[in-house]
Design a protein around this motif. Structure first.
Motif, PDB file in Angstrom:
ATOM      1  N   LYS A  73       0.858  -1.220   0.001  1.00 50.83           N
ATOM      2  CA  LYS A  73       0.016  -0.002   0.036  1.00 50.83           C
ATOM      3  C   LYS A  73       0.721   1.312   0.012  1.00 50.83           C
ATOM      4  CE  LYS A  73      -4.202  -1.606   0.781  1.00 50.83           C
ATOM      5  NZ  LYS A  73      -5.354  -1.620  -0.570  1.00 50.83           N
ATOM      6  N   VAL A  74       1.969   1.327   0.934  1.00 49.85           N
ATOM      7  CA  VAL A  74       2.944   2.562   0.815  1.00 49.85           C
ATOM      8  C   VAL A  74       3.498   2.749  -0.351  1.00 49.85           C
ATOM      9  CG1 VAL A  74       4.817   3.302   1.800  1.00 49.85           C
ATOM     10  CG2 VAL A  74       3.111   2.240   3.289  1.00 49.85           C
ATOM     11  N   LEU A  75       4.097   1.675  -1.119  1.00 50.25           N
ATOM     12  CA  LEU A  75       4.544   1.782  -2.485  1.00 50.25           C
ATOM     13  C   LEU A  75       3.656   2.342  -3.525  1.00 50.25           C
ATOM     14  CD1 LEU A  75       6.991  -1.115  -2.811  1.00 50.25           C
ATOM     15  CD2 LEU A  75       7.634   1.243  -2.651  1.00 50.25           C
ATOM     16  N   ALA A  76       2.408   1.675  -3.469  1.00 53.12           N
ATOM     17  CA  ALA A  76       1.494   1.841  -4.427  1.00 53.12           C
ATOM     18  C   ALA A  76       1.196   3.590  -4.323  1.00 53.12           C
ATOM     19  CB  ALA A  76       0.240   1.049  -4.488  1.00 53.12           C
ATOM     20  N   VAL A  77       0.780   3.881  -2.918  1.00 59.68           N
ATOM     21  CA  VAL A  77       0.512   5.260  -2.627  1.00 59.68           C
ATOM     22  C   VAL A  77       1.458   6.429  -3.025  1.00 59.68           C
ATOM     23  CG1 VAL A  77      -0.167   6.929  -0.782  1.00 59.68           C
ATOM     24  CG2 VAL A  77      -1.345   4.631  -1.071  1.00 59.68           C
ATOM     25  N   LEU A  78       2.585   5.933  -2.825  1.00 62.74           N
ATOM     26  CA  LEU A  78       3.822   6.880  -3.015  1.00 62.74           C
ATOM     27  C   LEU A  78       4.026   7.027  -4.606  1.00 62.74           C
ATOM     28  CD1 LEU A  78       6.678   7.887  -2.205  1.00 62.74           C
ATOM     29  CD2 LEU A  78       7.705   5.944  -2.500  1.00 62.74           C
ATOM     30  N   LEU A  79       3.783   6.004  -5.234  1.00 66.19           N
ATOM     31  CA  LEU A  79       3.920   6.215  -6.674  1.00 66.19           C
ATOM     32  C   LEU A  79       2.849   6.782  -7.370  1.00 66.19           C
ATOM     33  CD1 LEU A  79       5.308   2.757  -7.930  1.00 66.19           C
ATOM     34  CD2 LEU A  79       6.457   4.749  -7.947  1.00 66.19           C
ATOM     35  N   LEU A  80       1.551   6.760  -6.864  1.00 65.65           N
ATOM     36  CA  LEU A  80       0.393   7.442  -7.212  1.00 65.65           C
ATOM     37  C   LEU A  80       0.453   8.910  -6.777  1.00 65.65           C
ATOM     38  CD1 LEU A  80      -2.144   4.894  -6.275  1.00 65.65           C
ATOM     39  CD2 LEU A  80      -1.580   5.478  -8.641  1.00 65.65           C
ATOM     40  N   LEU A  81       0.866   9.081  -5.663  1.00 68.29           N
ATOM     41  CA  LEU A  81       1.235  10.380  -5.217  1.00 68.29           C
ATOM     42  C   LEU A  81       2.197  11.286  -6.039  1.00 68.29           C
ATOM     43  CD1 LEU A  81       1.012  10.469  -1.207  1.00 68.29           C
ATOM     44  CD2 LEU A  81      -0.724  11.559  -2.820  1.00 68.29           C
ATOM     45  N   LEU A  82       3.242  10.485  -6.291  1.00 66.79           N
ATOM     46  CA  LEU A  82       4.684  10.907  -7.043  1.00 66.79           C
ATOM     47  C   LEU A  82       4.031  11.351  -8.280  1.00 66.79           C
ATOM     48  CD1 LEU A  82       7.341  11.749  -7.055  1.00 66.79           C
ATOM     49  CD2 LEU A  82       8.032   9.457  -7.698  1.00 66.79           C
ATOM     50  N   GLY A  83       3.191  10.537  -9.178  1.00 69.98           N
ATOM     51  CA  GLY A  83       2.766  10.664 -10.234  1.00 69.98           C
ATOM     52  C   GLY A  83       1.880  12.015 -10.586  1.00 69.98           C
ATOM     53  N   MET A  84       0.785  12.052  -9.319  1.00 72.04           N
ATOM     54  CA  MET A  84       0.063  13.291  -9.374  1.00 72.04           C
ATOM     55  C   MET A  84       0.718  14.631  -9.187  1.00 72.04           C
ATOM     56  SD  MET A  84      -2.997  13.996  -6.670  1.00 72.04           S
ATOM     57  CE  MET A  84      -1.883  13.861  -5.012  1.00 72.04           C
TER      58      MET A  84
END
Length: 134
Positions: A73-84
Motif C-alpha cells: 500500500k505504501v509503495l502504491a500510494v507513493l507512486l500514485l502521489l508522485l505521479g500526481m
C-alpha cells in the motif's frame, strides 16, 4: 476596392485569448520552435507521470505475493502521489519556462527533478530490499 486591413496599412497583430493573456502577461512571442520544444518537454513529464500512476496501480494489483500488504500500500500510494505531483509540477514548469522565454529572463530551475529523483530512488530501494529479502 475593399481590403480587410485597417487604414493604417499595417495589419493589427492577432490577440491572444483572455486566459492566455492572463497566464502569459507581457513580453514578446518567442520563436515558435522554443514554445514547441517547451510543450514537448511538458509532454515528456506527463508521460513519466502516467508511467508512475501505472506503476502504482500495478504494484497494488499484481504484487500481493511479493510484498506484505502495508508495504504494498505504501509503495502504491507513493507512486500514485508522485505521479500526481509530477503532473501538476509539469504544468507549473511549462508556464514558468514560457513566461521566462517571453520576458527574456533566465530559465527557472526544475524543482520537480529532486522530488522525482528522491522518491524514485526510495521506491526502488524498497523494491530491491524486498526482492533480495524474499
Amino acid at each position: 476596392m475593399s481590403t480587410n486591413q485597417p487604414p493604417s496599412g499595417d495589419p493589427a497583430p492577432p490577440r491572444r485569448g483572455k486566459i492566455a493573456e492572463r497566464l502569459l502577461p507581457g513580453g514578446t512571442e518567442p520563436d515558435p520552435r522554443f514554445t514547441l520544444a517547451n510543450e514537448r518537454t511538458f509532454l515528456a513529464w506527463i508521460r513519466t507521470s502516467l508511467a508512475l500512476l501505472a506503476g502504482g496501480i500495478a504494484i497494488e494489483a499484481f504484487t500481493a505475493d511479493l510484498f506484505l500488504e502495508p508495504v504494498r500500500k505504501v509503495l502504491a500510494v507513493l507512486l500514485l502521489l508522485l505521479g500526481m505531483l509530477l503532473s501538476g509540477g509539469a504544468a507549473v514548469r511549462w508556464i514558468r519556462v514560457e513566461r521566462s522565454m517571453r520576458n527574456n529572463t533566465p530559465l527557472p530551475l526544475p524543482l520537480i527533478v529532486p522530488l522525482l529523483a528522491g522518491a524514485g530512488a526510495l521506491a526502488a530501494a524498497v523494491v530491491l530490499i524486498f526482492v533480495l529479502w524474499r
